[in-house]
Design a protein around this motif. Structure first.
Motif, PDB file in Angstrom:
ATOM      1  N   ILE A   1      -7.619   0.670   4.798  1.00 43.20           N
ATOM      2  CA  ILE A   1      -6.815   0.031   5.850  1.00 43.20           C
ATOM      3  C   ILE A   1      -7.707  -0.714   6.837  1.00 43.20           C
ATOM      4  CG2 ILE A   1      -5.287   0.507   7.818  1.00 43.20           C
ATOM      5  CD1 ILE A   1      -4.228   2.899   6.085  1.00 43.20           C
ATOM      6  N   LYS A   2      -8.845  -0.138   7.144  1.00 40.25           N
ATOM      7  CA  LYS A   2      -9.762  -0.785   8.089  1.00 40.25           C
ATOM      8  C   LYS A   2     -10.353  -2.072   7.520  1.00 40.25           C
ATOM      9  CE  LYS A   2     -11.402   3.215  10.759  1.00 40.25           C
ATOM     10  NZ  LYS A   2     -12.575   4.081  11.057  1.00 40.25           N
ATOM     11  N   LYS A   3     -10.662  -2.075   6.225  1.00 32.73           N
ATOM     12  CA  LYS A   3     -11.429  -3.180   5.650  1.00 32.73           C
ATOM     13  C   LYS A   3     -10.575  -4.366   5.228  1.00 32.73           C
ATOM     14  CE  LYS A   3     -14.957  -4.352   2.278  1.00 32.73           C
ATOM     15  NZ  LYS A   3     -15.992  -3.858   1.355  1.00 32.73           N
TER      16      LYS A   3
ATOM     17  N   PHE B   1      -5.224  12.989   7.026  1.00 34.15           N
ATOM     18  CA  PHE B   1      -3.953  12.332   7.324  1.00 34.15           C
ATOM     19  C   PHE B   1      -3.998  11.680   8.707  1.00 34.15           C
ATOM     20  CE2 PHE B   1       0.386  12.342   9.051  1.00 34.15           C
ATOM     21  CZ  PHE B   1       1.065  11.665   8.058  1.00 34.15           C
ATOM     22  N   GLU B   2      -4.526  12.385   9.692  1.00 31.66           N
ATOM     23  CA  GLU B   2      -4.577  11.855  11.057  1.00 31.66           C
ATOM     24  C   GLU B   2      -5.451  10.610  11.143  1.00 31.66           C
ATOM     25  OE1 GLU B   2      -5.686  15.074  13.592  1.00 31.66           O
ATOM     26  OE2 GLU B   2      -3.775  16.133  13.357  1.00 31.66           O
ATOM     27  N   LYS B   3      -6.551  10.587  10.405  1.00 35.35           N
ATOM     28  CA  LYS B   3      -7.426   9.408  10.411  1.00 35.35           C
ATOM     29  C   LYS B   3      -6.725   8.207   9.769  1.00 35.35           C
ATOM     30  CE  LYS B   3     -11.986  11.609  10.517  1.00 35.35           C
ATOM     31  NZ  LYS B   3     -13.266  11.817   9.781  1.00 35.35           N
ATOM     32  N   MET B   4      -5.954   8.455   8.729  1.00 34.68           N
ATOM     33  CA  MET B   4      -5.199   7.373   8.108  1.00 34.68           C
ATOM     34  C   MET B   4      -4.194   6.795   9.100  1.00 34.68           C
ATOM     35  SD  MET B   4      -2.695   7.462   4.740  1.00 34.68           S
ATOM     36  CE  MET B   4      -1.573   8.643   5.515  1.00 34.68           C
ATOM     37  N   ILE B   5      -3.467   7.662   9.806  1.00 37.75           N
ATOM     38  CA  ILE B   5      -2.475   7.211  10.785  1.00 37.75           C
ATOM     39  C   ILE B   5      -3.160   6.458  11.928  1.00 37.75           C
ATOM     40  CG2 ILE B   5      -0.736   7.947  12.454  1.00 37.75           C
ATOM     41  CD1 ILE B   5       0.124   8.154   9.526  1.00 37.75           C
TER      42      ILE B   5
ATOM     43  N   GLU C   1      -4.325   1.453  14.841  1.00 40.31           N
ATOM     44  CA  GLU C   1      -5.329   0.526  15.388  1.00 40.31           C
ATOM     45  C   GLU C   1      -5.062  -0.916  14.986  1.00 40.31           C
ATOM     46  OE1 GLU C   1      -9.158   1.962  14.248  1.00 40.31           O
ATOM     47  OE2 GLU C   1      -8.980   3.814  15.434  1.00 40.31           O
ATOM     48  N   LYS C   2      -4.428  -1.117  13.834  1.00 43.25           N
ATOM     49  CA  LYS C   2      -4.121  -2.477  13.372  1.00 43.25           C
ATOM     50  C   LYS C   2      -2.662  -2.854  13.644  1.00 43.25           C
ATOM     51  CE  LYS C   2      -6.325  -4.094   9.751  1.00 43.25           C
ATOM     52  NZ  LYS C   2      -6.886  -4.308   8.387  1.00 43.25           N
ATOM     53  N   ASN C   3      -1.960  -1.990  14.386  1.00 46.22           N
ATOM     54  CA  ASN C   3      -0.554  -2.246  14.747  1.00 46.22           C
ATOM     55  C   ASN C   3       0.323  -2.506  13.524  1.00 46.22           C
ATOM     56  OD1 ASN C   3      -0.899  -2.064  17.623  1.00 46.22           O
ATOM     57  ND2 ASN C   3      -1.928  -4.055  17.532  1.00 46.22           N
ATOM     58  N   LEU C   4       0.095  -1.716  12.479  1.00 45.92           N
ATOM     59  CA  LEU C   4       0.879  -1.851  11.259  1.00 45.92           C
ATOM     60  C   LEU C   4       2.083  -0.911  11.286  1.00 45.92           C
ATOM     61  CD1 LEU C   4      -2.123  -1.893   8.762  1.00 45.92           C
ATOM     62  CD2 LEU C   4      -0.744  -3.861   9.461  1.00 45.92           C
TER      63      LEU C   4
ATOM     64  N   LEU D   1       0.853  -1.187   0.000  1.00 42.28           N
ATOM     65  CA  LEU D   1       0.000   0.000   0.000  1.00 42.28           C
ATOM     66  C   LEU D   1       0.891   1.240   0.000  1.00 42.28           C
ATOM     67  CD1 LEU D   1      -2.908   1.127   0.209  1.00 42.28           C
ATOM     68  CD2 LEU D   1      -2.636   1.081   2.701  1.00 42.28           C
ATOM     69  N   VAL D   2       0.724   2.088  -1.023  1.00 51.72           N
ATOM     70  CA  VAL D   2       1.553   3.280  -1.161  1.00 51.72           C
ATOM     71  C   VAL D   2       0.688   4.527  -1.099  1.00 51.72           C
ATOM     72  CG1 VAL D   2       3.176   4.544  -2.627  1.00 51.72           C
ATOM     73  CG2 VAL D   2       3.204   2.031  -2.620  1.00 51.72           C
ATOM     74  N   ALA D   3       0.972   5.388  -0.129  1.00 50.73           N
ATOM     75  CA  ALA D   3       0.342   6.706  -0.055  1.00 50.73           C
ATOM     76  C   ALA D   3       1.378   7.697  -0.571  1.00 50.73           C
ATOM     77  CB  ALA D   3      -0.056   7.030   1.377  1.00 50.73           C
ATOM     78  N   THR D   4       1.187   8.215  -1.782  1.00 53.52           N
ATOM     79  CA  THR D   4       2.253   8.989  -2.410  1.00 53.52           C
ATOM     80  C   THR D   4       2.601  10.260  -1.647  1.00 53.52           C
ATOM     81  OG1 THR D   4       0.708  10.138  -3.899  1.00 53.52           O
ATOM     82  CG2 THR D   4       1.766   8.104  -4.719  1.00 53.52           C
ATOM     83  N   HIS D   5       1.598  10.946  -1.098  1.00 50.38           N
ATOM     84  CA  HIS D   5       1.838  12.167  -0.320  1.00 50.38           C
ATOM     85  C   HIS D   5       0.552  12.527   0.414  1.00 50.38           C
ATOM     86  CE1 HIS D   5       0.054  13.659  -4.015  1.00 50.38           C
ATOM     87  NE2 HIS D   5      -0.118  14.855  -3.476  1.00 50.38           N
TER      88      HIS D   5
END
Length: 282
Positions: A103-105, A123-127, A132-135, A86-90
């Motif tokens: 990420i949740k699903k 951004f904060e919700k993504m983090i 939450e999934k300890n990734l 999974l790549v989040a470019t920016h």
């Protein structure tokens, strides 16, 4: 009689559409693809799904806020259970808006993003979803390999350095499958493009995901001369307020004889390769 004759050319064009966008070296009606890249229509945003050998998947970006349903629906339609890379470019919302829900699903393997934070809620919700999934998060930076197996590899060509501008910090991915290659530019602008060239990176490619939705801030002449793609894919929304893609960019792509494919005109675009040939589907 005139009416019937008028219909014939339209029917013929519809019949020929699957052949129009095939690479010059492609001769048959289908290929035994090793890699398929889906440029998902998420409106004014970016989202690319890459099907890899051994039923592995890479997802680059996830559209804007509000595009979550479109992204999840497409992934479900493709039968996705796990995203291996999974790549989040920016950290701009039109690239990471759907990341939280993705990420949740889904079962997530490795996550890559540049070492650049944002104070935005998106951004904060993504983090938070990652935590939450300890990734773990792997830093996306020039020279880092993502994977290399079965004659397919992916590497980061950028970011080459730190930038104040979030567009220029975009993680640029080059995907190679034997003789064919794809280059995903995120929103990297001219400054980042020139740094990539100065860093000695090979930007030649058969398929270019055009930077910043076809804006004039990206796709410099120097960069396009080195890239020389057969196909240039522009991800943008119909009638978007930014006027993307800009005429100047389209003119530069025409000058290098690239076939321009746009999600605002064609919807989701799929490009397949067996490592030697390309096949384009709408």
């Amino acid at each position: 009689m005139k009416k019937d004759l008028a219909v014939i050319p339209i029917v013929a064009i519809m019949f020929l559409l699957p052949w129009i966008f095939k690479g010059e070296d492609f001769q048959n009606g289908s290929i035994n693809e090793k890699v398929s890249v889906h440029f998902i229509d998420v409106g004014q945003g970016d989202c690319e799904l890459v099907e890899l050998p051994d039923n592995k998947y890479m997802l680059i970006d996830a559209g804007d806020n509000g595009a979550e349903d479109a992204v999840l629906s497409y992934l479900d339609k493709e039968g996705i259970k796990k995203i291996d890379y999974l790549v989040a470019t920016h950290p701009h919302a039109d690239h990471i808006g759907g990341m939280e829900e993705v990420i949740k699903k889904y079962d997530i393997g490795e996550i890559y993003m540049p070492k650049k934070e944002s104070t935005s809620m998106t951004f904060e919700k993504m983090i938070d979803a990652i935590d939450e999934k300890n990734l773990s998060i792997h830093i996306a930076e020039a020279g880092k390999n993502i994977f290399d197996y079965a004659d397919v590899r992916a590497d980061f060509l950028a970011p080459q350095k730190d930038y104040d501008d979030l567009n220029n910090v975009s993680a640029v991915v080059k995907l190679k499958c034997e003789d064919k290659s794809f280059l995903f530019m995120g929103d990297a602008e001219s400054r980042a493009e020139l740094d990539i060239l100065s860093g000695g990176e090979d930007v030649s490619c058969n398929v270019l995901k055009v930077g910043h939705h076809g804006s004039t801030t990206s796709s410099s002449e120097q960069f396009l001369e080195k890239a020389r793609p057969e196909y240039a894919v522009i991800s943008c929304g119909k009638g978007n307020k930014y006027g993307h893609p800009h005429k100047e960019t389209l003119d530069k792509l025409k000058q290098i004889h690239a076939n321009v494919l746009r999600t605002d005109e064609m919807g989701t675009i799929i490009i397949k390769t067996d490592g030697h040939n390309l096949q384009v589907e709408r």
